[in-house]
Scaffold this motif. Structure first.
Motif: not given
Length: 846
Positions: A185-187, A359-364, A379-381
């Motif tokens: 994630g964001d650094i 959607g079918k795809a995992t979104v990160v 999905t996951i943030n």
């Protein structure tokens, strides 16, 4: 000459009539990819030269092109397209579908085109049209890129027209890369935390910043490497080095985009940490600063990995934009989507696109700092606000494991407070809160459900309507509904005298399909029940998102409360839970919940109304009427008025009526309380992290037998049979005869393995073989009369067996999705499918 076009694009052929566009298109593209204006004129008016229908023809052409692009298929427009007004809607069509418009221009000498036109008998118009097209084309050449065409290829000679067309994947298309990945994630310049996290992930970070990944793994950085933090150049050097070495990917974040604009001399506001980045970069070498601009400029909006199963983007991405390229796609990836409002801190309110994602795809993704990552609709943030004193988080893919390290300190105070999670009692997750309301659109209409064991299962619209009626009016809390059981087919109809079903046919069915060992299980005469039992109410809340409904539920095969949600149901659940506690079940299977497939007895506990209105009514009326009629018939026979064979026939009918009553009475007894019930579990369907279809039936029955110490729990008697061994088959038949002679319903014959595929696909997971007296309840008192048996032997099993396989595949798929942590709408797609299929027209007596 090579013409390189993106795999997914709108290709517009531009050129005068007779310039060879159609020939070129046929040589380089599939017939289905080429949309010709001539073809569509013929389609709507039976004449490809009828210019009066061009408007209608192009309307249809644009619709088809739009549908192709929406489905991710290339579209090639074969028309003159020499006028800007003809090209404008095509560029807009590409933009709406987030694909690149490509122009291939046939700028051949006018003289050559006129000569060709003279030889064409299929074009009944003069040379002036060709010359007009050439003039319009000349006026268009310089403005094609301004019109929006991202790639322009100009063919100026016959040799150029012989060019090779090469299709290239978009830069974001890395479907062939399957991982495993470590997505970070964001650094924001937190270099020390980045090094610590990489080491936690198994990467070796040298003193000079070079990084060696674990074998086979790659890192994926979600952007926002810069601004706010203390060591922006060090972070950039590490990430740039990994990207150059091929051990990492990196997507653009909004902070990189802003820094790039500043480095290119654009006028940007030096806010949100940009000042810190510029100040730190001033201390770096000119060589490093020169290398930074091309690196930042080369960062793309998002990547698609793992055959389309994984999408990474800085701020997330809706499904319709996956693997596509446009300004809107890039903006969404960098900034997300806002509602146009601002919150109490003056920050934009972001639209919760993840709540609507199907959607079918995992979104990160990252971008918006949160205290704790949560899965929501695949999905996951993972931006957990390291620079704001939170944590730096990585997601291992495909393992779905989160790895975090805490920030050393707060480097920048956030405008919106970052509330770190406290360790308290389990609360509902974001996914569980989202699952409070289910979307009607997700279950209505004709649907095609993909499952592991049967690829595509069609749910017809009329069946879905019937299922919705049941689900909306009668079902238990949908959060418990993670599985519904399939129907079961009987064995082939027996040709043995006096029998409609017999074990010989059941064994022969599996023998013919290469199954050598089967297990015969006593068929309990009760009602199918699904028990969901949790170790405690906290486990019910954590795993099922259910609050205030106890530690489990007992469901019918149609998803209703078995006892209408009464105290008796909770007492039953508690009794089973206590048995699991005492016998160490939770520890043995390392779980705090279980889904059990059971038979609950007596039959009358659930079928009381059915017994009263149908079976008992038939039995009572038959016995009463025949018992009164027989003395009169006997008197008539003594006087010679009634033939003796007619009297014997009536005596036989009376006897069969009594056997009918005795048959159903065997399965009925009064239920005053919990101790009058019996429950026989026969499948341990799922526990935490496992769907137990990989275990054979002996494991299921053996494990269940160990916790059946409570008097209301019944272990299922069973016998293993070798179907190729005649003696073993005889033993199986004898066991069935013994069960049915004692009044038992019969047995269920299953392959020893839970799921078996044969040469032609999935094999029936079970067939039932019911005894003659039980079948008397189903088919009526007199079904064993030879004339009736002969008629019943013509019953067809094809529809029933097809239904059983489809429902079985859907049920297992529902469990797989639930155990895999998928959102409830994905689980219910399968559960609802089982319920819908139950409304198919199949003989209920089967």
């Amino acid at each position: 000459m090579k013409i390189k076009i993106p795999d997914l694009s709108l290709v517009v052929l531009i050129g005068s009539t007779s310039s060879g566009k159609s020939t070129f298109a046929r040589r380089h593209f599939r017939p289905t990819e080429v949309l010709s204006s001539d073809y569509f004129r013929a389609l709507v008016a039976d004449d490809e030269n009828d210019q009066s229908v061009s408007k209608d023809a192009f309307e249809v052409l644009h619709i088809v092109a739009g549908r192709r692009l929406a489905l991710g298929k290339i579209a090639v427009i074969d028309a003159t397209n020499v006028q800007a007004e003809a090209r404008k809607p095509l560029v807009e069509l590409a933009a709406r579908n987030h694909v690149l418009p490509v122009a291939i221009v046939f700028d051949l000498p006018e003289r050559l085109l006129v000569e060709r036109h003279r030889t064409r008998l299929d074009r009944p118009f003069g040379e002036g049209v060709v010359r007009q097209h050439c003039q319009q084309l000349k006026r268009s050449l310089r403005g094609l890129e301004r019109e929006g065409f991202r790639k322009v290829f100009i063919l100026r000679s016959e040799e150029d027209v012989e060019a090779e067309v090469v299709r290239e994947p978009l830069w974001n298309d890395r479907r062939q890369e399957i991982g495993p990945f470590d997505i970070i994630g964001d650094i924001h310049g937190c270099y020390d935390e980045l090094k610590t996290l990489l080491r936690e992930l198994g990467y070796r970070v040298a003193a000079d910043g070079t990084v060696e990944p674990p074998p086979g793994r790659r890192a994926v950085f979600l952007g926002d490497l810069v601004d706010r933090g203390p060591a922006v150049p060090a972070v950039l050097k590490l990430v740039m080095g990994m990207v150059r070495a091929g051990t990492a990917y990196c997507v653009a974040g909004n902070h990189e985009a802003k820094l790039l604009r500043k480095l290119k001399g654009r006028n940007v506001q030096v806010t949100h940490g940009l000042a810190e980045s510029l100040e730190q970069l001033e201390l770096e070498s000119a060589e490093f600063k020169e290398s930074l601009v091309p690196f930042l400029d080369g960062l793309i909006s998002h990547y698609v990995f793992d055959g389309g199963g994984l999408v990474v983007a800085h701020a997330g991405l809706v499904e319709r934009m996956h693997g596509r390229s446009s300004g809107k796609v890039r903006d969404f990836c960098l900034y997300g989507e806002t509602t146009g409002e601002t919150d109490e801190y003056g920050l934009p309110v972001r639209h919760n696109w993840a709540a609507e994602y199907r959607g079918k795809a995992t979104v990160v993704y990252g971008h918006s700092p949160i205290p704790d990552p949560e899965w929501l609709n695949r999905t996951i943030n993972i931006d957990t606000g390291c620079v704001f004193g939170g944590r730096l988080t990585a997601l291992r893919y495909p393992e779905r494991e989160l790895v975090t390290v805490p920030a050393a300190r707060t480097y920048t105070e956030p405008v919106r407070p970052l509330r770190l999670p406290e360790i308290t009692a389990p609360t509902l997750t974001g996914q569980q809160r989202e699952d409070e309301l289910l979307d009607l659109a997700g279950v209505m209409g004709k649907r095609v459900v993909e499952t592991k064991w049967m690829r595509n299962i069609v749910i017809r619209e009329e069946n879905a309507i019937a299922a919705l009626e049941v689900m909306s009016r009668f079902a238990a809390n949908p959060k418990w509904l993670v599985y519904l059981p399939p129907t079961m087919s009987p064995s082939e109809t027996s040709q043995q005298a006096g029998f409609l079903e017999h074990p010989v046919e059941a064994f022969a069915y599996y023998r013919a399909r290469g199954v050598e060992r089967v297990i015969c299980e006593e068929k309990h005469m009760g009602s199918r029940a699904i028990l969901v039992v949790c170790r405690d109410e906290l486990a019910a809340r954590r795993r099922f998102g259910v609050v205030g409904e106890g530690s489990g539920v007992c469901l019918t095969r149609t998803g209703r409360h078995f006892f209408d949600g009464s105290a008796l149901e909770q007492s039953l659940v508690e009794r089973v839970r206590s048995a699991l506690d005492r016998t160490g079940f939770w520890q043995e299977l390392e779980t705090d919940w279980v889904v059990l497939d059971c038979e609950l007895m007596p039959w009358s506990a659930k079928a009381q109304e059915l017994l009263r209105t149908q079976y008992a009514a038939v039995g009572a009326s038959a016995v009463a009427s025949l018992s009164q009629a027989l003395p009169l018939l006997e008197q008539a026979a003594q006087r010679g008025v009634l033939p003796s064979e007619n009297l014997e026939q009536q005596r036989q009918r009376a006897h069969l009526a009594e056997r009918f009553v005795a048959a159903y009475r065997h399965y009925c007894w009064p239920v005053q309380g919990l101790d009058d019930l019996k429950i026989a579990p026969f499948h341990i369907l799922a526990t935490e992290g496992h769907v137990h279809t990989d275990k054979d039936h002996l494991w299921h029955l053996g494990t269940i037998a160990r916790f059946c110490e409570d008097p209301i729990l019944v272990a299922t008697a069973n016998k293993t049979i070798e179907v190729n061994d005649p003696q073993s088959v005889e033993e199986g038949v004898a066991w069935w005869e013994e069960l049915t002679a004692q009044g038992g319903e019969g047995m269920v014959v299953k392959p020893l393995d839970f799921v078996v595929r044969g040469a032609k696909g999935l094999i029936q997971p079970a067939v039932k073989c019911r005894g003659p007296e039980y079948l008397r309840i189903i088919y009526g008192p007199e079904y064993t009369l030879e004339a009736n048996l002969e008629r019943l032997r013509s019953r067809g099993l094809g529809a029933k067996r097809s239904l059983a396989l489809r429902e079985f595949a859907l049920g297992i798929e529902a469990l797989e999705r639930f155990v895999g942590g998928e959102p409830l709408w994905r689980v219910h797609e399968c559960v609802f499918g089982v319920l819908a299929l139950e409304s198919e027209a199949v003989d209920p007596r089967l």
